[in-house]
Design a protein around this motif. Sequence first.
Motif, PDB file in Angstrom:
ATOM      1  N   GLY A  68       1.857   7.161  -9.398  1.00  0.00           N
ATOM      2  CA  GLY A  68       2.161   5.872  -8.795  1.00  0.00           C
ATOM      3  C   GLY A  68       1.010   5.288  -7.997  1.00  0.00           C
ATOM      4  O   GLY A  68      -0.062   5.887  -7.858  1.00  0.00           O
ATOM      5  N   VAL A  69       1.256   4.085  -7.494  1.00  0.00           N
ATOM      6  CA  VAL A  69       0.244   3.316  -6.771  1.00  0.00           C
ATOM      7  C   VAL A  69       0.814   2.892  -5.416  1.00  0.00           C
ATOM      8  O   VAL A  69       1.966   2.474  -5.317  1.00  0.00           O
ATOM      9  CB  VAL A  69      -0.173   2.057  -7.568  1.00  0.00           C
ATOM     10  N   ILE A  70      -0.010   3.022  -4.371  1.00  0.00           N
ATOM     11  CA  ILE A  70       0.354   2.543  -3.029  1.00  0.00           C
ATOM     12  C   ILE A  70      -0.634   1.449  -2.651  1.00  0.00           C
ATOM     13  O   ILE A  70      -1.852   1.657  -2.692  1.00  0.00           O
ATOM     14  CB  ILE A  70       0.299   3.686  -2.001  1.00  0.00           C
ATOM     15  N   GLU A  71      -0.097   0.282  -2.325  1.00  0.00           N
ATOM     16  CA  GLU A  71      -0.936  -0.841  -1.898  1.00  0.00           C
ATOM     17  C   GLU A  71      -0.598  -1.197  -0.456  1.00  0.00           C
ATOM     18  O   GLU A  71       0.566  -1.205  -0.066  1.00  0.00           O
ATOM     19  CB  GLU A  71      -0.686  -2.071  -2.767  1.00  0.00           C
ATOM     20  N   ILE A  72      -1.627  -1.474   0.321  1.00  0.00           N
ATOM     21  CA  ILE A  72      -1.447  -1.980   1.681  1.00  0.00           C
ATOM     22  C   ILE A  72      -2.221  -3.285   1.790  1.00  0.00           C
ATOM     23  O   ILE A  72      -3.429  -3.324   1.533  1.00  0.00           O
ATOM     24  CB  ILE A  72      -1.903  -0.959   2.738  1.00  0.00           C
ATOM     25  N   ASP A  73      -1.500  -4.331   2.125  1.00  0.00           N
ATOM     26  CA  ASP A  73      -2.066  -5.676   2.219  1.00  0.00           C
ATOM     27  C   ASP A  73      -2.818  -6.057   0.939  1.00  0.00           C
ATOM     28  O   ASP A  73      -3.914  -6.617   0.972  1.00  0.00           O
ATOM     29  CB  ASP A  73      -3.000  -5.772   3.436  1.00  0.00           C
ATOM     30  N   GLY A  74      -2.208  -5.708  -0.202  1.00  0.00           N
ATOM     31  CA  GLY A  74      -2.763  -6.087  -1.501  1.00  0.00           C
ATOM     32  C   GLY A  74      -3.842  -5.177  -2.036  1.00  0.00           C
ATOM     33  O   GLY A  74      -4.320  -5.356  -3.159  1.00  0.00           O
ATOM     34  N   GLU A  75      -4.253  -4.158  -1.257  1.00  0.00           N
ATOM     35  CA  GLU A  75      -5.337  -3.268  -1.694  1.00  0.00           C
ATOM     36  C   GLU A  75      -4.770  -1.918  -2.117  1.00  0.00           C
ATOM     37  O   GLU A  75      -3.986  -1.304  -1.395  1.00  0.00           O
ATOM     38  CB  GLU A  75      -6.331  -3.070  -0.535  1.00  0.00           C
ATOM     39  N   ASP A  76      -5.174  -1.460  -3.295  1.00  0.00           N
ATOM     40  CA  ASP A  76      -4.761  -0.143  -3.781  1.00  0.00           C
ATOM     41  C   ASP A  76      -5.473   0.923  -2.948  1.00  0.00           C
ATOM     42  O   ASP A  76      -6.701   1.033  -2.969  1.00  0.00           O
ATOM     43  CB  ASP A  76      -5.139  -0.009  -5.263  1.00  0.00           C
ATOM     44  N   VAL A  77      -4.676   1.685  -2.183  1.00  0.00           N
ATOM     45  CA  VAL A  77      -5.271   2.707  -1.312  1.00  0.00           C
ATOM     46  C   VAL A  77      -5.036   4.113  -1.860  1.00  0.00           C
ATOM     47  O   VAL A  77      -5.308   5.100  -1.186  1.00  0.00           O
ATOM     48  CB  VAL A  77      -4.712   2.602   0.123  1.00  0.00           C
ATOM     49  N   THR A  78      -4.556   4.201  -3.091  1.00  0.00           N
ATOM     50  CA  THR A  78      -4.165   5.497  -3.656  1.00  0.00           C
ATOM     51  C   THR A  78      -5.348   6.443  -3.817  1.00  0.00           C
ATOM     52  O   THR A  78      -5.209   7.652  -3.685  1.00  0.00           O
ATOM     53  CB  THR A  78      -3.479   5.295  -5.032  1.00  0.00           C
TER      54      THR A  78
END
Length: 331
Positions: A68-78
């Motif tokens: 999966g993918v985690i985004e914070i404020d539109g940025e992929d932080v994975t």
Amino acid sequence: MDATAPHHPHPMIRLSGVSKTYGDGTVAVRQLDLDVGRGELVCLVGPSGCGKSTTLKMINRLVEPSTGVIEIDGEDVTHGDPVKLRRGIGYVIQQVGLFPHQRITANVMTVPLLYGESKAHARERAHELLSLVGLDPEQYGDRYPHQLSGGQRQRVGVARALAADPPVLLMDEPFGAVDPVIRGRLQEEFRRLQQELGKTVVLVTHDIDEAVLLGDRVAVFADGGRLLQYDTPARLLAHPVDEEVATFVGAEQGLRRLSVTRIDRSQLEPAGDLAEADLDTTVPVGATLEEALSLMLRHDRPAVAVTDGQELLGVLTPAGVHRSLRAALRE
């Protein structure tokens, strides 16, 4: 409503297809889709071992997601630098983890100093934050953690997490280690603080009462890291998606609905029809049905007066409370 339906077109936090499977095959979190809006307070709730704390730790990558993918404020932080990621996220846990040999002000100064701020500026910021969480820095700043109560230490933990002014705050059972009276006060103060500061907050709790009191939305997890329902407190209590959610919410859901349902002005009655009502017993139109009913019971009145701050709008009777609850069910 689908349990995982996206709610915000541009969320502050977005988890897409996030899972965590450990080496022994244990699935902690299963294919999780979850959006948290900017400035929203979301509570993750469920029984022990349902994956809610693992989900929180994956957001700041203390636990690495398997898929999966985690985004914070539109940025992929994975796949980025987890240390850099954590610097932008405040983190509060149940056992606060203050440095025992440092005074309270020094504990709160830790993060600004790490960021290269001057000692004078870091101290000023620490004093501001201690005041913000209800601890007078003149009185408490020079004390050591062991000289504070559990509730006071928890406030210091919140102040320290806010010291870098993070847009996102993650909280894992933050009020779980304090006694019930202090806990209730901390919950109310934290809700006020969050609304004032506009932080995006994800809070883990096992307590459904805490979740519906604090959350703008509540995510109910089940064993195996499955998300069963993600909804506002009012809709969660009025419309559990299945028997599993209804059982977790519990037999008191009718009473809990009183605490999350606002007075419906269309259900008020003219004041003149209730000469017995003590019009000094008033609530604002934005109050909850629980607040109105408590006032009626406390003062032994057949109704309470409802105002908009200036004008009397009408009176609310127990029958009006019942009609308001019925109307909320239909929403």
